[in-house]
Design an enzyme around this catalytic site. Structure first.
Site, PDB file in Angstrom:
ATOM      1  N   THR A  15       1.360  -1.528  -0.420  1.00 27.64           N
ATOM      2  CA  THR A  15      -0.275   0.100   0.273  1.00 27.64           C
ATOM      3  C   THR A  15       0.876   1.371  -0.228  1.00 27.64           C
ATOM      4  O   THR A  15       2.134   1.140   0.899  1.00 27.64           O
ATOM      5  CB  THR A  15      -1.004   0.518   1.258  1.00 27.64           C
ATOM      6  OG1 THR A  15      -1.231  -1.028   0.919  1.00 27.64           O
ATOM      7  CG2 THR A  15      -1.839   1.123   1.422  1.00 27.64           C
ATOM      8  N   CYS A  65      -3.894  -1.235   8.333  1.00 26.10           N
ATOM      9  CA  CYS A  65      -3.629  -1.026   7.153  1.00 26.10           C
ATOM     10  C   CYS A  65      -5.107   0.213   7.973  1.00 26.10           C
ATOM     11  O   CYS A  65      -5.087   1.672   7.112  1.00 26.10           O
ATOM     12  CB  CYS A  65      -5.076  -1.782   6.472  1.00 26.10           C
ATOM     13  SG  CYS A  65      -3.579  -3.478   5.811  1.00 26.10           S
ATOM     14  N   LYS A  93      -7.662  -7.502  16.258  1.00 26.17           N
ATOM     15  CA  LYS A  93      -8.283  -8.338  15.993  1.00 26.17           C
ATOM     16  C   LYS A  93      -8.675  -9.992  16.860  1.00 26.17           C
ATOM     17  O   LYS A  93      -7.214 -10.061  16.868  1.00 26.17           O
ATOM     18  CB  LYS A  93      -9.578  -7.662  14.403  1.00 26.17           C
ATOM     19  CG  LYS A  93      -8.310  -8.519  13.796  1.00 26.17           C
ATOM     20  CD  LYS A  93      -9.563  -8.463  12.458  1.00 26.17           C
ATOM     21  CE  LYS A  93      -8.572  -9.086  11.617  1.00 26.17           C
ATOM     22  NZ  LYS A  93      -9.589  -8.840  10.325  1.00 26.17           N
TER      23      LYS A  93
HETATM   24  C1  UDX Z   1      -8.667  -4.174   6.981  1.00 23.65           C
HETATM   25  C2  UDX Z   1     -10.028  -3.943   4.984  1.00 23.65           C
HETATM   26  O1  UDX Z   1     -10.800  -4.413   5.604  1.00 23.65           O
HETATM   27  C3  UDX Z   1      -8.918  -4.808   4.532  1.00 23.65           C
HETATM   28  O2  UDX Z   1     -10.179  -4.625   3.013  1.00 23.65           O
HETATM   29  C4  UDX Z   1      -8.086  -4.213   3.890  1.00 23.65           C
HETATM   30  O3  UDX Z   1      -7.083  -4.905   3.240  1.00 23.65           O
HETATM   31  C5  UDX Z   1      -6.851  -4.091   4.846  1.00 23.65           C
HETATM   32  O4  UDX Z   1      -7.164  -3.586   5.902  1.00 23.65           O
HETATM   33  P1  UDX Z   1      -7.826  -5.738   8.205  1.00 23.65           P
HETATM   34  O5  UDX Z   1      -6.817  -4.832   9.096  1.00 23.65           O
HETATM   35  O6  UDX Z   1      -7.640  -7.142   8.371  1.00 23.65           O
HETATM   36  O7  UDX Z   1      -8.648  -5.345   6.768  1.00 23.65           O
HETATM   37  O8  UDX Z   1      -8.683  -5.910   9.668  1.00 23.65           O
HETATM   38  P2  UDX Z   1     -10.120  -5.748   9.242  1.00 23.65           P
HETATM   39  O9  UDX Z   1     -11.075  -7.099   9.397  1.00 23.65           O
HETATM   40  O10 UDX Z   1     -10.949  -4.741   8.446  1.00 23.65           O
HETATM   41  O11 UDX Z   1     -10.223  -4.508  10.641  1.00 23.65           O
HETATM   42  C6  UDX Z   1      -9.855  -3.600  11.690  1.00 23.65           C
HETATM   43  C7  UDX Z   1     -10.405  -3.130  12.260  1.00 23.65           C
HETATM   44  O12 UDX Z   1     -11.610  -2.808  12.677  1.00 23.65           O
HETATM   45  C8  UDX Z   1      -9.912  -4.214  13.618  1.00 23.65           C
HETATM   46  O13 UDX Z   1      -8.889  -3.300  15.316  1.00 23.65           O
HETATM   47  C9  UDX Z   1     -11.298  -4.190  13.949  1.00 23.65           C
HETATM   48  O14 UDX Z   1     -11.420  -5.298  15.026  1.00 23.65           O
HETATM   49  C10 UDX Z   1     -12.533  -3.637  13.970  1.00 23.65           C
HETATM   50  N1  UDX Z   1     -13.739  -3.557  13.560  1.00 23.65           N
HETATM   51  C11 UDX Z   1     -13.976  -4.175  11.969  1.00 23.65           C
HETATM   52  C12 UDX Z   1     -14.376  -3.230  14.381  1.00 23.65           C
HETATM   53  O15 UDX Z   1     -14.730  -2.854  15.531  1.00 23.65           O
HETATM   54  N2  UDX Z   1     -15.777  -3.080  14.382  1.00 23.65           N
HETATM   55  C13 UDX Z   1     -16.262  -3.491  12.838  1.00 23.65           C
HETATM   56  O16 UDX Z   1     -17.529  -3.492  13.100  1.00 23.65           O
HETATM   57  C14 UDX Z   1     -15.556  -3.618  12.083  1.00 23.65           C
END
Ligand code: UDX
Length: 432
Positions: free
Chosen positions: A122, A259, A318
């Protein structure tokens, strides 16, 4: 008929491994280049340096079929070079592109001999010219292919993408572009071929938009606490509007990972470099930091007078990953330690890196030993196994039976019936 290619993947982090395993599963032959010797040795021994569901078995399969070849530096003979190294942010929120520079310089000779280069790392929008400079010149065979993989679902997201975005320079070589499309666009999902800056903005923008949604949800959650309302009912009602949708509205005490925080910062900083205010993205980052502060304040407010010990269950950003990058739980641990509390953390997968990030944090090797003696237990990551702990017995081991759930993981009624003072986020706070 699909043609099998030889592809070099540079960098064996989450993106590189998912890409290598995914391409090998599709029958391609993959050179996986990793400069960190500890990682390389693990890969050569058949094990993975990260925890990602399904990846270990998929990697083992590639090894049996001899489709992924771990190596320390790029070798000639590949049809395509895919750059998948990390682009972390520094303390000021600026993207650190040193790994990208190193990777591009290491493949510059191969690129000069005609092998197309695809950047999957990225990049902050507007980095195109710098990249071409690191590759020493020819933009016609340089492309971007931002990934949208979620950690915890990396392989399935790679194999079933929502869309494939390819960024190209205006002088793109049509044969090179066709090869990139052939290798990377292998399902019937939509293909978007755009300019380089547009590709980066799609990636930065998609993650920033998700982050906005979460900061908004978490702001509502804190407002619900003030109004004695339940945020779960509120987001259900809001999400039923199809224009809004209910996904990505699970409240927490902030988002993390490699990300979302980074892409928010990247958009803000790129905009500011053009003299733009970037009110919205800047506010979403600030709100996220506030939500961790608010959760830490609630923990401090719950501490019983005779205890200084807090147990944080879950340190990963997460569930489903061992990654602690920008983990909200670790930020809260840092705040609590700075406030003079003793913080003991436990995570089923993420403990190893947690200590490096927060040196004052003690690590327990089980949830039970983290909880024993604690005045407050805080749920930091939504690992489902925390639901199944023997909470009835654990209450007796604590300095006081107090739990605060930062992820809406546990059943409040059950915990209260077991004698706990139980609080969660975005819900009425019991006054007892
Ligand atoms: C993210 C994007 O979803 C993905 O498309 C991109 O390529 C990389 O970044 P990721 O970093 O794996 O993926 O995590 P994601 O599942 O998106 O969660 C990001 C954060 O948001 C986590 O801390 C998670 O706990 C939080 N989250 C997510 C929430 O608090 N509530 C939600 O409903 C969803």
């Amino acid at each position: 008929m699909q043609q099998f290619r030889r592809v070099s993947v540079i960098g064996a982090g989450y993106v590189g491994l998912a890409t290598a395993v995914g391409l090998a599963a599709r029958g391609h032959d993959v050179d996986l280049v990793e400069t960190r010797t500890d990682r390389l040795e693990m890969l050569r021994a058949g094990s993975l340096p990260i925890h990602e569901p399904g990846m270990a078995a998929a990697y083992a399969d590639t090894q049996t079929k001899s489709r992924i070849h771990p190596m320390a530096s790029p070798a000639p003979g590949s049809d395509l070079l895919l750059v998948c190294v990390g682009t972390p942010i520094d303390e000021e929120g600026r993207s650190d592109l040193r790994q990208v520079e190193g990777a591009l310089r290491s493949v510059a000779d191969l690129a000069a001999s005609g092998t197309p280069v695809v950047i999957k790392s990225t990049l902050p929008a507007g980095s195109g010219e710098t990249i071409v400079m690191w590759l020493r010149g020819d933009s016609s065979r340089v492309f971007a292919n931002p990934e949208f993989l979620r950690q915890g679902h990396a392989i399935e997201d790679f194999l079933k993408p929502t869309r494939v975005v390819i960024g190209a320079f205006p002088d793109a070589d049509p044969d090179a572009l066709a090869l990139v499309e052939e290798v990377l666009h292998f399902t019937d999902c939509q293909l978007l071929v755009v300019g380089m800056a547009e590709a980066d903005l799609i990636k930065n923008g998609a993650n920033a938009f998700l982050a906005l949604k979460l900061s908004f949800t978490n702001e509502l959650s804190v407002l619900c606490e003030a109004l004695n309302a339940d945020v779960m009912k509120v987001v259900e009602g809001i999400g039923l509007d199809e224009r809004i949708g209910s996904q990505f509205m699970q409240p927490s005490f902030g988002f993390g990972g490699s990300c979302l925080p980074k892409d928010l910062c990247a958009l803000t900083n790129v905009g500011k470099s053009f003299g733009l205010a970037m009110h919205v993205t800047a506010a979403a980052s600030e709100a996220n930091a506030d939500h961790q502060q608010h959760f830490a304040d609630r923990i401090v407010g719950l501490m019983p007078p005779h205890s200084r010990r807090v147990a944080i269950l879950g340190l990963a950003f997460k569930a489903g990953t061992d990654d602690v990058r920008s983990s909200p739980a670790l930020r809260v641990a840092k705040i609590l330690i700075a406030r003079g509390l003793e913080v003991v953390g436990f995570d089923p997968h993420a403990a190893a890196d947690a200590n490096r990030e927060v040196p004052g944090l003690s690590l327990a090797n089980s949830a039970q030993s983290a909880i024993a003696g604690a005045g407050v237990v805080a749920i930091g990551t939504e690992w489902p196994e925390f639901r199944d702990l023997d909470w009835a017995s654990l209450a007796k081991t604590m300095a006081a039976p107090i739990i605060i759930d930062g992820r809406r993981l546990l059943d409040g009624e059950r915990m209260r019936a077991l004698g706990y003072h139980f609080e969660t986020i975005g819900a009425p706070i019991p006054r007892n």
